[in-house]
Scaffold this active site. Structure first.
Site, PDB file in Angstrom:
ATOM      1  N   HIS A 116      20.821   7.863  40.267  1.00  0.00           N
ATOM      2  CA  HIS A 116      20.159   7.931  41.573  1.00  0.00           C
ATOM      3  C   HIS A 116      20.953   7.138  42.600  1.00  0.00           C
ATOM      4  CE1 HIS A 116      17.069   8.092  44.642  1.00  0.00           C
ATOM      5  NE2 HIS A 116      17.271   6.785  44.823  1.00  0.00           N
ATOM      6  N   ASP A 119      41.383  39.904  32.801  1.00  0.00           N
ATOM      7  CA  ASP A 119      40.881  40.933  33.719  1.00  0.00           C
ATOM      8  C   ASP A 119      41.177  42.353  33.236  1.00  0.00           C
ATOM      9  OD1 ASP A 119      40.061  38.933  35.422  1.00  0.00           O
ATOM     10  OD2 ASP A 119      41.193  39.640  37.167  1.00  0.00           O
ATOM     11  N   ILE A 138      34.611  38.064  46.913  1.00  0.00           N
ATOM     12  CA  ILE A 138      35.762  37.954  47.818  1.00  0.00           C
ATOM     13  C   ILE A 138      35.312  38.138  49.265  1.00  0.00           C
ATOM     14  CG2 ILE A 138      37.961  39.011  48.521  1.00  0.00           C
ATOM     15  CD1 ILE A 138      38.590  39.445  45.586  1.00  0.00           C
TER      16      ILE A 138
HETATM   17  P1  FAD Z   1      46.105  37.721  36.394  1.00  0.00           P
HETATM   18  O1  FAD Z   1      45.827  36.373  36.906  1.00  0.00           O
HETATM   19  O2  FAD Z   1      45.946  38.876  37.288  1.00  0.00           O
HETATM   20  O3  FAD Z   1      47.599  37.666  35.852  1.00  0.00           O
HETATM   21  C1  FAD Z   1      48.254  38.784  35.348  1.00  0.00           C
HETATM   22  C2  FAD Z   1      49.737  38.547  35.491  1.00  0.00           C
HETATM   23  O4  FAD Z   1      50.410  39.575  34.771  1.00  0.00           O
HETATM   24  C3  FAD Z   1      50.229  38.642  36.931  1.00  0.00           C
HETATM   25  O5  FAD Z   1      51.017  37.513  37.231  1.00  0.00           O
HETATM   26  C4  FAD Z   1      51.075  39.916  36.954  1.00  0.00           C
HETATM   27  O6  FAD Z   1      52.180  39.831  37.845  1.00  0.00           O
HETATM   28  C5  FAD Z   1      51.555  39.967  35.515  1.00  0.00           C
HETATM   29  N1  FAD Z   1      51.918  41.307  35.044  1.00  0.00           N
HETATM   30  C6  FAD Z   1      51.204  42.458  35.160  1.00  0.00           C
HETATM   31  N2  FAD Z   1      51.838  43.480  34.532  1.00  0.00           N
HETATM   32  C7  FAD Z   1      52.986  42.950  34.021  1.00  0.00           C
HETATM   33  C8  FAD Z   1      54.034  43.483  33.256  1.00  0.00           C
HETATM   34  N3  FAD Z   1      54.046  44.754  32.860  1.00  0.00           N
HETATM   35  N4  FAD Z   1      55.063  42.653  32.916  1.00  0.00           N
HETATM   36  C9  FAD Z   1      55.065  41.341  33.291  1.00  0.00           C
HETATM   37  N5  FAD Z   1      54.080  40.783  34.001  1.00  0.00           N
HETATM   38  C10 FAD Z   1      53.042  41.567  34.352  1.00  0.00           C
HETATM   39  N6  FAD Z   1      38.300  33.666  39.440  1.00  0.00           N
HETATM   40  C11 FAD Z   1      37.665  32.506  39.193  1.00  0.00           C
HETATM   41  O7  FAD Z   1      37.299  32.244  38.044  1.00  0.00           O
HETATM   42  N7  FAD Z   1      37.411  31.615  40.194  1.00  0.00           N
HETATM   43  C12 FAD Z   1      37.783  31.840  41.462  1.00  0.00           C
HETATM   44  O8  FAD Z   1      37.538  31.019  42.344  1.00  0.00           O
HETATM   45  C13 FAD Z   1      38.458  33.057  41.761  1.00  0.00           C
HETATM   46  N8  FAD Z   1      38.852  33.329  43.015  1.00  0.00           N
HETATM   47  C14 FAD Z   1      39.542  34.482  43.265  1.00  0.00           C
HETATM   48  C15 FAD Z   1      39.926  34.753  44.579  1.00  0.00           C
HETATM   49  C16 FAD Z   1      40.615  35.919  44.882  1.00  0.00           C
HETATM   50  C17 FAD Z   1      41.039  36.183  46.305  1.00  0.00           C
HETATM   51  C18 FAD Z   1      40.941  36.820  43.829  1.00  0.00           C
HETATM   52  C19 FAD Z   1      41.728  38.061  44.119  1.00  0.00           C
HETATM   53  C20 FAD Z   1      40.554  36.567  42.527  1.00  0.00           C
HETATM   54  C21 FAD Z   1      39.836  35.401  42.229  1.00  0.00           C
HETATM   55  N9  FAD Z   1      39.390  35.108  40.940  1.00  0.00           N
HETATM   56  C22 FAD Z   1      38.713  33.953  40.693  1.00  0.00           C
HETATM   57  C23 FAD Z   1      39.653  36.018  39.815  1.00  0.00           C
HETATM   58  C24 FAD Z   1      40.855  35.492  38.983  1.00  0.00           C
HETATM   59  O9  FAD Z   1      41.982  35.393  39.821  1.00  0.00           O
HETATM   60  C25 FAD Z   1      41.142  36.433  37.827  1.00  0.00           C
HETATM   61  O10 FAD Z   1      39.959  36.624  37.073  1.00  0.00           O
HETATM   62  C26 FAD Z   1      42.205  35.852  36.909  1.00  0.00           C
HETATM   63  O11 FAD Z   1      43.397  35.619  37.620  1.00  0.00           O
HETATM   64  C27 FAD Z   1      42.490  36.797  35.743  1.00  0.00           C
HETATM   65  O12 FAD Z   1      43.468  36.248  34.939  1.00  0.00           O
HETATM   66  P2  FAD Z   1      44.421  37.172  34.050  1.00  0.00           P
HETATM   67  O13 FAD Z   1      45.345  36.218  33.338  1.00  0.00           O
HETATM   68  O14 FAD Z   1      43.643  38.121  33.260  1.00  0.00           O
HETATM   69  O15 FAD Z   1      45.253  38.058  35.094  1.00  0.00           O
HETATM   70  P1  NAD Z   2      32.783  42.511  43.771  1.00  0.00           P
HETATM   71  O1  NAD Z   2      32.603  43.481  42.678  1.00  0.00           O
HETATM   72  O2  NAD Z   2      32.321  41.100  43.595  1.00  0.00           O
HETATM   73  O3  NAD Z   2      32.080  43.062  45.099  1.00  0.00           O
HETATM   74  C1  NAD Z   2      32.379  44.329  45.629  1.00  0.00           C
HETATM   75  C2  NAD Z   2      31.240  44.758  46.538  1.00  0.00           C
HETATM   76  O4  NAD Z   2      31.648  45.919  47.260  1.00  0.00           O
HETATM   77  C3  NAD Z   2      29.978  45.132  45.775  1.00  0.00           C
HETATM   78  O5  NAD Z   2      28.890  44.386  46.262  1.00  0.00           O
HETATM   79  C4  NAD Z   2      29.826  46.627  46.040  1.00  0.00           C
HETATM   80  O6  NAD Z   2      28.484  47.050  46.107  1.00  0.00           O
HETATM   81  C5  NAD Z   2      30.529  46.776  47.394  1.00  0.00           C
HETATM   82  N1  NAD Z   2      30.978  48.149  47.668  1.00  0.00           N
HETATM   83  C6  NAD Z   2      31.624  48.995  46.823  1.00  0.00           C
HETATM   84  N2  NAD Z   2      31.845  50.187  47.428  1.00  0.00           N
HETATM   85  C7  NAD Z   2      31.337  50.099  48.693  1.00  0.00           C
HETATM   86  C8  NAD Z   2      31.252  50.989  49.788  1.00  0.00           C
HETATM   87  N3  NAD Z   2      31.737  52.232  49.742  1.00  0.00           N
HETATM   88  N4  NAD Z   2      30.660  50.563  50.938  1.00  0.00           N
HETATM   89  C9  NAD Z   2      30.147  49.304  51.026  1.00  0.00           C
HETATM   90  N5  NAD Z   2      30.209  48.424  49.997  1.00  0.00           N
HETATM   91  C10 NAD Z   2      30.799  48.801  48.849  1.00  0.00           C
HETATM   92  O7  NAD Z   2      34.364  42.552  44.098  1.00  0.00           O
HETATM   93  P2  NAD Z   2      35.278  41.579  44.951  1.00  0.00           P
HETATM   94  O8  NAD Z   2      34.470  40.745  45.866  1.00  0.00           O
HETATM   95  O9  NAD Z   2      36.364  42.439  45.488  1.00  0.00           O
HETATM   96  O10 NAD Z   2      35.872  40.624  43.834  1.00  0.00           O
HETATM   97  C11 NAD Z   2      36.659  41.155  42.744  1.00  0.00           C
HETATM   98  C12 NAD Z   2      36.624  40.243  41.552  1.00  0.00           C
HETATM   99  O11 NAD Z   2      37.277  39.025  41.817  1.00  0.00           O
HETATM  100  C13 NAD Z   2      35.210  39.932  41.145  1.00  0.00           C
HETATM  101  O12 NAD Z   2      34.992  40.515  39.892  1.00  0.00           O
HETATM  102  C14 NAD Z   2      35.136  38.456  41.038  1.00  0.00           C
HETATM  103  O13 NAD Z   2      34.663  38.059  39.782  1.00  0.00           O
HETATM  104  C15 NAD Z   2      36.569  37.959  41.215  1.00  0.00           C
HETATM  105  N6  NAD Z   2      36.519  36.807  42.130  1.00  0.00           N
HETATM  106  C16 NAD Z   2      35.872  35.677  41.724  1.00  0.00           C
HETATM  107  C17 NAD Z   2      35.764  34.610  42.582  1.00  0.00           C
HETATM  108  C18 NAD Z   2      35.035  33.391  42.144  1.00  0.00           C
HETATM  109  O14 NAD Z   2      34.782  33.262  40.956  1.00  0.00           O
HETATM  110  N7  NAD Z   2      34.696  32.474  43.035  1.00  0.00           N
HETATM  111  C19 NAD Z   2      36.296  34.676  43.866  1.00  0.00           C
HETATM  112  C20 NAD Z   2      36.916  35.853  44.245  1.00  0.00           C
HETATM  113  C21 NAD Z   2      37.037  36.899  43.359  1.00  0.00           C
END
Ligand code: FAD
Ligand code: NAD
Length: 466
Positions: free
Chosen positions: A445, A313, A186
């Site tokens: 290619h 997640d 992120i």
């Molecule tokens: P979520 O997508 O978190 O969905 C959980 C849902 O459950 C939510 O809508 C929430 O409102 C709902 N919920 C929670 N508790 C309740 C409850 N009690 N009742 C009803 N509803 C509830 N992953 C990638 O693979 N590629 C990427 O490019 C990527 N980019 C990301 C960028 C950002 C900024 C962030 C934050 C994450 C990114 N991720 C990416 C990670 C990805 O978003 C998550 O891994 C993925 O959404 C997980 O899916 P999930 O279904 O487990 O949970």
């Molecule tokens: P991350 O775990 O990828 O990175 C967190 C970073 O923060 C680590 O490098 C860690 O060493 C550092 N950190 C922790 N404590 C610290 C401190 N006190 N001082 C300085 N650095 C510190 O987490 P993220 O970037 O927040 O992403 C969260 C999740 O979202 C990831 O697991 C990722 O898989 C998912 N995500 C995926 C995508 C993608 O697939 N393109 C994009 C965005 C997010």
């Protein structure tokens, strides 16, 4: 009113939950999916994968128009229209979240809006915003409640000066100086967005390298590339505090033995995400969590409570949308009496920066640690015609294969369209391919895929184009 009864009740409509619900319905089960937010799609569609990629794309084009077009002989004077950029992103999100509602309708999944919580074994209550409740009887329940932004002890995300990824997707002004805590996925993606739009970006990272979990060659290469494009890094520093000041935020961090401060306008906390089980009453029905708050599951996604499963997640493993989807499909298939399965060895990772980064399988460090004997093949994008035509010569493909069987063990790509190129490698690994199999496959290619093929040839020491 009699309680509605379903074969499967899915709590959460992210990529894990909505895909699980659709697959279960396709297999003939009656399915409900409960979502507490107004729109379906979870973190991924609403505040994660999709809006971040929309902004990465727009900001990349803006950056290219300023720094890249001239090389192609195109002269322009670009001007940022941030409101339109944000609106485009919101429109994409809306189209896709509405698309999930459409898919539910098409497949006969009944959607409920409200907080889902266990009221007794086999019973899930839906609590609407107005406080009214209704109870669903469930043959099986799938917890797919995802994750939420984590912070550091003592640092409160106020949503204005100290923000999480959700706010970083909607800043209405480009901050002069954005401090990013964490050089993980992120931090690098959102740091890139705002740097391209004109912010000074300083990334503070605890580990000595960016993207610490990636193959060390990848992490070294991308750090160099990011520094060249203007991201500033303070590596090996531990952030301890962040406090609002009159006009910004002051970050305190430990560097060696000394405590330092950094002033910025906005501070993005990107230090990871935590599993989300708030309000679920999971413990009341016997669902156990581990010491990191994740729902404990066995190899078939069964929790410690009978008839309750968990995916995505909220359970162990990488927090990735496609991993959640795979688990959703597998659980739906198990519930329908089929053999659901996820190959955790072949889950690709992509970081959508410039250069783009992608990998699948093991890193070289993991192979060394496991004592596995391996061969390495490499090829740079610099020596590829299509990459030159695209001005995308920064990066390489690195392929790791078993020393004795030649079977692919891991592939690491830094370069243009890495996230698309990795698909071929995931397929090859899923089929148990050898480096030789890839090397003997005819690749078009001129194409970027030739870099993959040359890396495969290099595993056997017979690279052609360098
Ligand atoms: P979520 O997508 O978190 O969905 C959980 C849902 O459950 C939510 O809508 C929430 O409102 C709902 N919920 C929670 N508790 C309740 C409850 N009690 N009742 C009803 N509803 C509830 N992953 C990638 O693979 N590629 C990427 O490019 C990527 N980019 C990301 C960028 C950002 C900024 C962030 C934050 C994450 C990114 N991720 C990416 C990670 C990805 O978003 C998550 O891994 C993925 O959404 C997980 O899916 P999930 O279904 O487990 O949970
Ligand atoms: P991350 O775990 O990828 O990175 C967190 C970073 O923060 C680590 O490098 C860690 O060493 C550092 N950190 C922790 N404590 C610290 C401190 N006190 N001082 C300085 N650095 C510190 O987490 P993220 O970037 O927040 O992403 C969260 C999740 O979202 C990831 O697991 C990722 O898989 C998912 N995500 C995926 C995508 C993608 O697939 N393109 C994009 C965005 C997010």
């Amino acid at each position: 009113m009699a309680n509605a009864t379903y074969d499967v009740v899915v709590i959460g409509s992210g990529p894990g939950g909505y895909v699980c619900a659709i697959r279960a319905a396709q297999l003939g089960l009656s399915v409900a999916c409960i979502e507490k937010e107004a729109a379906y799609g979870g973190t991924c569609l609403n505040v994660g994968c999709i809006p971040s990629k929309a902004l990465l794309e727009s900001s990349h084009l803006f950056h290219l128009s300023k720094k890249g077009f001239a090389k192609h002989g195109i002269k322009v004077k670009p001007e940022l229209d941030l409101p339109t950029m944000l609106k485009r992103k919101d429109k994409i999100v809306m189209q896709l979240t509405r698309g999930v509602a459409g898919l539910f309708k098409k497949n006969g999944v009944v959607g409920y809006t409200g907080l889902g919580r266990f009221s007794a074994p086999g019973k899930v209550e839906v609590v609407a915003d107005d406080g009214s409740t209704q109870t669903l009887n469930a043959g099986a329940v799938v917890i797919a409640t995802g994750s939420s932004v984590a912070s550091l002890p003592g640092i409160e995300i106020d949503g204005e000066r100290i923000i999480g990824s959700t706010e970083a997707l909607s800043l209405d002004n480009v901050p002069k100086h954005l401090a990013v805590i964490g050089a993980g996925v992120i931090g690098l993606e959102m740091g890139s967005v705002w740097a391209r739009l004109g912010a000074k970006v300083t990334v503070l990272e605890y580990m000595p390298a960016v993207l610490a979990g990636a193959d060390a060659d990848v992490s070294k290469q991308v750090e160099r590339s990011f520094r060249k494009t203007g991201l500033k890094f303070k590596l090996g520093v531990r952030v301890q505090g962040a406090e609002r000041t009159d006009d910004g935020v002051r970050i305190t961090y430990q560097e060696g033995d000394t405590e330092q401060t950094l002033d910025a306008d906005v501070c993005l906390m990107s230090v990871g995400r935590k599993p989300h089980t708030d309000g679920l009453n999971a413990g009341d029905v016997g669902v156990k969590l581990d010491d990191r708050g994740r729902v404990i599951i066995d190899d078939h996604w069964r929790t410690s409570a009978n008839g309750i499963y968990a995916i995505g997640d909220v359970v162990k493993g990488p927090m990735l949308a496609h991993k959640a989807e795979e688990e959703g499909i597998a659980v739906a298939e198990l519930l329908a009496g089929k053999a659901g399965h996820v190959n955790y060895e072949v889950i690709p990772s992509v970081v959508y920066t410039d250069p783009e980064i992608a990998w699948v399988g093991k890193t070289e460090e993991q192979l060394k640690e496991a004592g596995r004997e391996y061969k390495v093949g490499r090829f740079p994008f610099m020596a590829n015609g299509r990459a030159k035509a695209m001005e995308g010569t920064d990066g390489f493909v690195k392929m790791l294969a078993d020393l004795h069987t030649d079977r692919l063990l891991g592939v690491h790509i830094v370069g243009p369209m890495a996230g698309e190129l990795i698909g071929e490698m995931a397929l090859a690994m899923e089929f148990g391919a050898s480096a030789e199999d890839v090397a003997r496959t005819c690749h078009a290619h001129p194409s970027l895929t030739e870099v993959v093929r040359e890396a495969a040839l290099d595993v056997a020491g017979r690279v052609i184009h360098i």
